[in-house]
Design an enzyme around this catalytic site. Structure first.
Site, PDB file in Angstrom:
ATOM      1  N   GLU A 113      -1.448   5.912  15.502  1.00 29.78           N
ATOM      2  CA  GLU A 113      -2.506   6.665  16.373  1.00 29.78           C
ATOM      3  C   GLU A 113      -2.325   6.411  17.705  1.00 29.78           C
ATOM      4  O   GLU A 113      -2.784   7.070  18.669  1.00 29.78           O
ATOM      5  CB  GLU A 113      -4.015   5.567  16.096  1.00 29.78           C
ATOM      6  N   GLU A 139      -5.659   2.460   6.504  1.00 27.28           N
ATOM      7  CA  GLU A 139      -6.767   1.392   6.532  1.00 27.28           C
ATOM      8  C   GLU A 139      -7.594   1.260   5.290  1.00 27.28           C
ATOM      9  O   GLU A 139      -8.088   0.317   4.949  1.00 27.28           O
ATOM     10  CB  GLU A 139      -7.638   1.993   7.803  1.00 27.28           C
ATOM     11  N   GLY A 174      -5.886   6.014   9.349  1.00 27.87           N
ATOM     12  CA  GLY A 174      -6.904   5.715   8.331  1.00 27.87           C
ATOM     13  C   GLY A 174      -6.422   5.676   6.904  1.00 27.87           C
ATOM     14  O   GLY A 174      -7.238   5.032   6.103  1.00 27.87           O
ATOM     15  N   ALA A 233      -6.830   9.601   9.403  1.00 28.69           N
ATOM     16  CA  ALA A 233      -7.997  10.505   9.685  1.00 28.69           C
ATOM     17  C   ALA A 233      -7.759  11.967   9.977  1.00 28.69           C
ATOM     18  O   ALA A 233      -6.610  12.230  10.490  1.00 28.69           O
ATOM     19  CB  ALA A 233      -8.972   9.991  10.826  1.00 28.69           C
TER      20      ALA A 233
END
Ligand code: CAA
Length: 260
Positions: free
Chosen positions: A134, A114, A111, A66
Site C-alpha cells: 500500500e 488482510e 487487501g 483491493a
C-alpha cells in the site's frame, strides 16, 4: 445464491469461498466485497457447514489486493467508506462462529493479505507471495492490516512490513509467525482438507466456543477472559456433545457429534 465475483461451494460440512476475478488477480472491488459478505452471511446461516475455507480462483493469486482501478479516483469520503466496507466483510468473516481456514494459493497482497489475516488459520503454498504494498501506492493498509498484523506478530514486525511494502515469500511469512503452514503448491488443498477433516472430527460446540473465547479474549484483560472461558466451559456441560465425547472416551469408541 450465485455471486458474480465469488464462487460459493459446499462439500459435506465444508463451505468454500473462492474469490473469482482472475483477470484482475482476484482484486477486491466493492462488488466483490458485497459478494464476500453475502457468502459469509449465507455460510453463517447454514448449520450443516462447520468449517469454511477461503481461497482464490485461478493458479496465480489468492487476492492481489483491493482494486487499484476502482480506488484511483476516490475522494477521502469514498476512501473511508471503501475501507469500512472492507472492515465489515473481514470482520464478518472473522466473527463467523465456525473455524475459517485461508488457503493462500498465490499472491496475497494488501487487501488480500488482510483477507487471510481475518481467517483463523492460514495455510499457504510455496509459491505464495505476501505483503503490504500500500505505501508504494501512497496509501496504507485499509482492510485491517495495521491492526491484525500488529496483534499477530507485534508492532515492530508489523511496522517493518507495512513501512517497506516489501513482498515476502511464504517461508519468510511462516518464519515471522504470520502463517500456520507452508505446503507444496499441488498439496495446498489436500493439506487444507485434511485440516478441515481433523476439525470436523471434534465436537462442534466446543470448537465454536473455543473460537469465541480466543477471539473475544484478545480484547479483554486476562481476568475477564478467564471468567469468559469458565462460562463457556460450563456451558459445554449442558450439551449432547460433551456427554457423547466423554461417554465415548470411557466406552473406548469414536464419538459421533451432532453439534448440540
Ligand atoms: N487492483 C486492480 N487490478 C489488479 C490488481 C489490483 N490490486 N492486481 C493486479 N491487477 C490486474 C492488473 O492490472 C492486470 O490487469 P490487465 O491485464 O488488465 O493489465 C492483471 O491484474 C494482471 O496483473 P499483472 O499484469 O500486473 O500481473 P503480474 O504477474 O505482472 O504481477 C502482481 C502480479 C505483482 C501481483 C501485480 O499485479 C501487482 O503488483 N498488483 C498490485 C498489488 C498491490 O499493490 N496490492 C495492494 C493494493 S492496495 C490495497 O490492497 C489497499 C487496502 O489495503 C485496502
Amino acid at each position: 445464491m450465485p455471486y458474480e465475483n465469488v464462487n460459493l461451494e459446499v462439500q459435506g460440512h465444508v463451505g468454500f469461498i473462492k474469490i473469482n476475478r482472475p483477470k484482475a488477480l482476484n482484486a477486491l472491488n466493492s462488488a466483490t466485497l458485497d459478494d464476500l459478505l453475502g457468502a459469509v452471511d449465507e455460510l453463517s446461516c447454514n448449520d450443516a457447514v462447520r468449517v469454511v475455507v477461503v481461497t482464490g480462483e485461478g493458479n496465480k493469486a489468492f487476492v492481489a489486493g483491493a482494486d487499484i482501478q476502482e480506488m484511483q479516483p476516490m475522494s477521502p469520503v469514498e476512501g473511508m467508506s471503501f475501507s469500512q466496507k472492507g472492515h465489515i466483510a473481514m470482520s464478518a468473516l472473522e466473527a463467523l462462529d465456525k473455524p475459517v481456514i485461508a488457503a493462500v494459493n498465490g499472491y496475497a497482497l494488501g487487501g488480500g493479505f488482510e483477507l487471510a489475516l481475518a481467517c483463523d488459520i492460514i495455510y499457504a503454498s510455496e509459491k505464495a507471495r505476501l505483503g503490504f504494498p500500500e505505501v508504494t501506492l501512497g496509501i496504507l493498509p485499509g482492510f485491517g492490516g495495521t491492526q491484525r498484523t500488529a496483534r499477530l506478530v507485534g508492532p515492530a514486525k508489523a511496522k517493518e512490513l507495512i513501512f517497506t511494502g516489501k513482498v515476502i515469500t511464504a517461508a519468510e511469512a511462516f518464519e515471522m509467525g504470520l502463517l500456520n503452514k507452508v505446503v507444496a503448491d499441488d498439496q495446498l488443498m489436500t493439506a487444507v482438507e485434511e485440516l478441515a477433516s481433523k476439525i470436523l472430527s471434534a465436537g462442534p460446540v466446543g470448537i465454536r466456543l473455543a473460537k469465541t473465547c480466543i477471539s473475544r479474549g484478545l480484547s479483554m484483560d486476562i481476568a475477564t477472559g478467564l471468567d469468559f472461558e469458565a462460562e463457556a466451559f460450563g456451558l459445554c456441560f449442558g450439551t449432547e456433545d460433551q456427554k457423547e465425547g466423554m461417554t465415548a472416551f470411557l466406552e473406548k469408541r469414536t464419538p459421533t457429534y451432532h453439534g448440540r
